[in-house]
Enzyme design. Structure first.
Site, PDB file in Angstrom:
ATOM      1  CG  HIS A 154      -1.879   1.103   1.292  1.00 14.18           C
ATOM      2  ND1 HIS A 154      -3.175   0.931   1.700  1.00 14.18           N
ATOM      3  CD2 HIS A 154      -1.777   2.422   0.989  1.00 14.18           C
ATOM      4  CE1 HIS A 154      -3.827   2.084   1.646  1.00 14.18           C
ATOM      5  NE2 HIS A 154      -2.975   2.999   1.229  1.00 14.18           N
TER       6      HIS A 154
ATOM      7  NE  ARG B 228      -9.158  11.430   6.180  1.00 15.18           N
ATOM      8  CZ  ARG B 228      -8.237  10.554   6.537  1.00 15.18           C
ATOM      9  NH1 ARG B 228      -7.058  10.984   6.977  1.00 15.18           N
ATOM     10  NH2 ARG B 228      -8.458   9.255   6.462  1.00 15.18           N
TER      11      ARG B 228
END
Length: 436
Positions: free
Chosen positions: A146, A230
Site C-alpha cells: 500500500h 484531507r
C-alpha cells in the site's frame, strides 16, 4: 451546525477540520462556504466526486491512471449480473462500499459460493455506516504494498507531489506503521507513480492537501486505490524528510496564495517512520483498553517527534478511536530510523491502560520487516505477533509511579523548588534522558 455557530460567534475566518469526523464531509465544507467561512481543504464538489470510489475511479480512467479491474455495480444490480461480472473479474475479489473507508462495507470473496452473501452483507453495512448501500466489485491484488503519494494543489492550477509513503503494515485495513521512502519503490516506479498521482489530482481539479493511494504488486505494476481528501494521520513522516510544515502550506493555499514551493525544490533527506500508539490489548484480540492514563511520558531525544492529544489524567473511553499518540522518528537510513524507533518505543511510558507498544517492538525486530519485505497481509501472516501480553514493568518503576500518584503535591513542590533554584534546565527537563 454548532461548529459553524461557534466560528461565527468568535469571528473565525477559516476552519481546519483535522483528519477525522468532518474532514471528508462535503456537507460540512458546503456549510462553511455558505456561512462565508473558508474550509481548509478541497472544494465541496471535489470532495463529493472523490468521496465516491466508483465516480473517482471512472474520472481517473479517463485521465490514464491505472486502476484495479472491477465493476461499478449499482443499486439495481441483480444476482445474475453480479455473478456474471464476478466471473469476468476473477476470484479472489473484493466487494467494496462506494462511499466507504476504513474497511467498512468491504468483504473478501474467495469463491463464487461466497459472492452473493458477501454482496448483501456489504450493502447492509455500507448503508448503516455511510447512508449509502452502493457497493462494487474489484479484483483482489494478492499481497500488494500500500503506497500513497502526498499531493498539494492550489487554486491557481498548480499541483505537486511530496513523494510516497509506505503504509503496508495494517490490521483490519487500519494503518499501524508508515514510512518514507518506501523500501519497495525503485526510482523508476517512483517517477511513474508520482506522475500518475499528479495527473489524478489535476483530473479532479484538486486543491489543498490530499493523498492518492495505490496498490503496488511484486512485478512493479500499480493501481489506483482511492483519494483521501484531507491531511493524513501519517503526514509527519513527509514533513520530517522534506523539512516542511504541511499544515502551514494548507493555510496559505486556503488563503488564496500559490504553493510556497515548486516540484524541483522538493528533495527528501533520510528516512522517517511513524508508529501509532493504541490503547488496545494485542493478547486479547486487540480489544480496546479503557481507563485513566496514570502515567503518560513520551520519549525525548534528537529526531524524535510525538504528536498526541492526551496526557496524564486523560480518560480513554470506548466512544473514540483508541489511538493515544503518533511516534515519529527520523534517521539517515531506514535501519537508523528503525533503531531510533525501537529505542523510543522502549522508553515510552504509559500506565493505566494496556497498549500495543510491545507489539510494535516485536514487529520492528522481525527480520522480514527490517529487510523491507512487507505487504498488506504481513500481520495476518504473523498471528502470534504481540499475543504474549504486555511488557513486564519493573517493580522499582511501579513503586516510583505509585509514590508520585500518591503524593502529587510533593512532586509539584520539588519541581517548583528546582525552577526557583535555577536547576530547571534542558538536562533536567528531559526526564529520564541523559547524555551518554
Amino acid at each position: 451546525d454548532k461548529i459553524i455557530e461557534i466560528a461565527k460567534r468568535c469571528g473565525a475566518q477559516a476552519i481546519h477540520p483535522g483528519y477525522g469526523f468532518l474532514s471528508e464531509n462535503p456537507e460540512f465544507a458546503q456549510a462553511c462556504a455558505d456561512a462565508g467561512i473558508v474550509f481548509i481543504g478541497p472544494r465541496p464538489d471535489v470532495m463529493r466526486l472523490t468521496g465516491n470510489k466508483v465516480a473517482a475511479k471512472e474520472a481517473l480512467v479517463k485521465a490514464g491512471v491505472p486502476v484495479v479491474p472491477g465493476w461499478s455495480g449499482g443499486p439495481d444490480a441483480d444476482a445474475a449480473q453480479v455473478a456474471k461480472e464476478a466471473e469476468r473479474i476473477g476470484f479472489p475479489l473484493l466487494v467494496k462500499a462506494a462511499a466507504g473507508g476504513g474497511g467498512k462495507g468491504m468483504r473478501l470473496v474467495q469463491s463464487p459460493a461466497e459472492l452473493l452473501p458477501a454482496w448483501e452483507s456489504a450493502r447492509r453495512e455500507a448503508l448503516a455506516a455511510f447512508g449509502d448501500g452502493h457497493v462494487f466489485l474489484e479484483r483482489f491484488v494478492v499481497a500488494p504494498r500500500h503506497v500513497e503519494f502526498q499531493i498539494l494543489g492550489d487554486e491557481h492550477g498548480n499541483v505537486v507531489h511530496l513523494f510516497e509513503r509506505e503504509c503496508s503494515i495494517q490490521r483490519r485495513h487500519q494503518k499501524i506503521v508508515e514510512e518514507t521512502p518506501s523500501p519497495g519503490v525503485t526510482p523508476s516506479i517512483r517517477a511513474r507513480m508520482a506522475d500518475a498521482a499528479v495527473r489524478a489530482a489535476k483530473a479532479v481539479g484538486y486543491s489543498n492537501a490530499g493523498t492518492i493511494e495505490f496498490l503496488l504488486d511484486d512485478s512493479g505494476e500499480f493501481y489506483f486505490l482511492e483519494i483521501n481528501t484531507r491531511l493524513q494521520v501519517e503526514h509527519p513522516v513527509t514533513e520530517m524528510t522534506l523539512g516542511l510544515d504541511l499544515v502551514r502550506a494548507q493555510v496559505l493555499v486556503a488563503a488564496g496564495e500559490k504553493l510556497p514551493f515548486e516540484q524541483e525544490s522538493l528533495r527528501p533527506t533520510g528516512h522517517a517512520m511513524e508508529c501509532r500508539i493504541y490503547a488496545e490489548d494485542p493478547s486479547r484480540g486487540y480489544l480496546p483498553s479503557i481507563g485513566t492514563l496514570r502515567r503518560f511520558i513520551p520519549p525525548i531525544g534528537p529526531n524524535i517527534r510525538v504528536d498526541s492529544g492526551v496526557g496524564e489524567g486523560s480518560e480513554v473511553t470506548v466512544h473514540y478511536d483508541p489511538m493515544l499518540a503518533k511516534l515519529i522518528c527520523w534517521g539517515g537510513s531506514r535501519q537508523e530510523a528503525i533503531d531510533r524507533m525501537t529505542w523510543a518505543l522502549e522508553r515510552f511510558v504509559v500506565m493505566g491502560v494496556t497498549t500495543n507498544i510491545e507489539f510494535l517492538c516485536e514487529l520492528l525486530r522481525d527480520e522480514d520487516f527490517r529487510a523491507g519485505r512487507i505487504h498488506t497481509g504481513f500481520l495476518e501472516a504473523r498471528p502470534a505477533l504481540g499475543r504474549h501480553g504486555g511488557r513486564a514493568i519493573p517493580i522499582e518503576v511501579m513503586i516510583a509511579a505509585a509514590f508520585a500518584a500518591r503524593h502529587p503535591a510533593e512532586r509539584l513542590r520539588t519541581e517548583s523548588a528546582a525552577r526557583q533554584s535555577g536547576r530547571s534546565n534542558p538536562w533536567s527537563a528531559a526526564g529520564s534522558w541523559r547524555s551518554a
